[in-house]
Scaffold this motif. Structure first.
Motif, short mmCIF file in Angstrom:
data_model
loop_
_atom_site.label_atom_id
_atom_site.label_comp_id
_atom_site.label_asym_id
_atom_site.label_seq_id
_atom_site.Cartn_x
_atom_site.Cartn_y
_atom_site.Cartn_z
N ALA A 160 20.23 46.20 48.96
CA ALA A 160 19.10 45.67 49.73
C ALA A 160 18.91 46.51 50.99
CB ALA A 160 19.35 44.22 50.13
N TYR A 161 17.65 46.75 51.31
CA TYR A 161 17.27 47.21 52.64
C TYR A 161 16.88 45.97 53.42
CZ TYR A 161 17.15 52.14 51.29
OH TYR A 161 17.49 53.40 50.89
N SER A 162 17.40 45.86 54.62
CA SER A 162 17.19 44.64 55.40
C SER A 162 16.64 44.99 56.78
CB SER A 162 18.51 43.89 55.54
OG SER A 162 18.36 42.72 56.29
N PRO A 163 15.32 44.81 56.98
CA PRO A 163 14.75 45.07 58.30
C PRO A 163 14.79 43.83 59.19
CG PRO A 163 12.99 44.65 56.73
CD PRO A 163 14.29 44.51 55.98
N ILE A 212 22.54 43.19 58.81
CA ILE A 212 23.65 43.51 57.90
C ILE A 212 24.02 42.30 57.05
CG2 ILE A 212 26.13 44.02 57.84
CD1 ILE A 212 25.61 45.93 60.24
N TYR A 213 24.17 41.14 57.67
CA TYR A 213 24.53 39.94 56.91
C TYR A 213 23.43 39.56 55.91
CZ TYR A 213 28.96 38.59 59.02
OH TYR A 213 30.28 38.54 59.38
N ARG A 223 21.14 48.99 55.40
CA ARG A 223 21.18 49.18 53.95
C ARG A 223 22.55 48.73 53.45
NH1 ARG A 223 19.73 54.96 52.41
NH2 ARG A 223 21.68 55.43 53.49
N VAL A 224 22.54 47.89 52.42
CA VAL A 224 23.78 47.39 51.82
C VAL A 224 23.72 47.62 50.32
CG1 VAL A 224 25.25 45.37 51.45
CG2 VAL A 224 24.00 45.61 53.62
N HIS A 257 29.28 49.00 50.47
CA HIS A 257 28.81 50.06 51.38
C HIS A 257 27.77 49.46 52.32
CE1 HIS A 257 30.39 53.70 49.15
NE2 HIS A 257 30.68 52.69 48.34
N ILE A 258 28.04 49.57 53.60
CA ILE A 258 27.16 49.02 54.63
C ILE A 258 26.80 50.13 55.61
CG2 ILE A 258 27.00 47.44 56.60
CD1 ILE A 258 28.84 45.53 55.03
N GLU A 259 25.51 50.31 55.83
CA GLU A 259 25.08 51.37 56.73
C GLU A 259 23.93 50.88 57.61
OE1 GLU A 259 23.84 56.09 56.52
OE2 GLU A 259 23.87 54.89 54.69
N LEU A 260 24.09 51.05 58.90
CA LEU A 260 22.99 50.82 59.83
C LEU A 260 22.18 52.10 59.89
CD1 LEU A 260 21.53 49.20 62.06
CD2 LEU A 260 23.14 50.26 63.69
N LEU A 261 20.94 52.05 59.42
CA LEU A 261 20.10 53.24 59.44
C LEU A 261 19.57 53.50 60.84
CD1 LEU A 261 18.22 52.77 56.06
CD2 LEU A 261 20.31 54.07 56.53
N TYR A 262 19.16 52.44 61.52
CA TYR A 262 18.79 52.53 62.92
C TYR A 262 18.63 51.13 63.49
CZ TYR A 262 14.24 52.50 60.49
OH TYR A 262 13.20 52.23 59.64
N GLY A 263 18.66 51.03 64.80
CA GLY A 263 18.53 49.74 65.47
C GLY A 263 19.16 49.79 66.84
N GLN A 264 18.70 48.92 67.72
CA GLN A 264 19.18 48.91 69.10
C GLN A 264 19.74 47.56 69.51
OE1 GLN A 264 15.76 50.24 71.32
NE2 GLN A 264 16.26 52.39 71.02
N ASN A 265 19.07 46.50 69.16
CA ASN A 265 19.50 45.18 69.57
C ASN A 265 20.69 44.74 68.72
OD1 ASN A 265 19.40 42.09 69.14
ND2 ASN A 265 18.22 42.39 71.01
#
Length: 197
Positions: free
Chosen positions: A94-97, A166-167, A104-105, A150-158
């Motif tokens: 899943a992509y999770s915005p 992610i969850y 991305r998980v 596999h867990i990846e933060l593609l981008y984000g600030q808060n």
């Protein structure tokens, strides 16, 4: 119904967990850590896995044991509810915005636990929860449930958005992976005839 219950009591935590893989996303969560409750609730709601998770932990020491044991018990319950894993999708992604954040998980209920974690936080706490414990939570659930994760933060600030994305991504990927595929006619999704080992 694919359900399981785990009860475990140690000198560090007293925990009861129940899951229903064919649920509707109902939850009853009380870990003693507000932000962890919020994340487990997000997992339940978006995976459609019903989760009861009640813990009395040694929070006078710190949050480590409570966080770790919640993940272990939920992972064990999921593994038990899956049985021989016949007919499941096995894989999920899943992509999770969430606002400015994108996670991305991807996962495989393979019986071979592994965590790849590519995410960082820029603050030490969310609410009262230590942010370093989130990676450990996912490591623990991957180990207990036998998931390659596999867990990846593609981008984000808060930081709140990062964690919640992610969850939620994990939840959506798990929903796909645990769902039964009628075309598989109950077969274990592996050319080996079994998963793990």
């Amino acid at each position: 119904m694919r359900t399981a219950r785990i009860a475990r009591k140690t000198h560090e935590t007293d925990i009861e967990v129940e899951v229903n893989l064919d649920g509707t996303g109902r939850y009853d969560v009380a870990t003693g850590i507000g932000f962890l409750d919020h994340m487990i609730e997000q997992f339940s709601r978006h995976s459609l896995i019903d989760v009861t998770c009640r813990i009395e932990g040694d929070l006078h020491v710190d949050q480590h044991h409570t966080t770790e044991d919640s993940a272990i018990a939920i992972g064990q319950a999921i593994d038990r509810a899956l049985g021989d894993k016949g007919g499941i999708g096995r894989y999920g992604h899943a992509y999770s915005p969430m606002d400015e954040t994108l996670a991305r998980v991807a996962l495989d209920i393979s019986g071979r636990p592994f965590l790849v974690w590519k995410a960082k936080f820029t603050q030490e706490r969310l609410g009262e929860m230590d942010t370093e414990l989130f990676e450990h939570w996912f490591h623990s659930i991957a180990q207990a449930a036998g998931i390659t994760l596999h867990i990846e933060l593609l981008y984000g600030q808060n930081n709140h958005h990062v964690c919640e994305a992610i969850y939620k991504g994990f939840a959506r990927a798990m929903r796909t992976a645990v769902e039964l595929d009628p075309r598989k006619a109950g077969a274990v999704p592996s050319t080996k005839g079994q998963l793990g080992g």
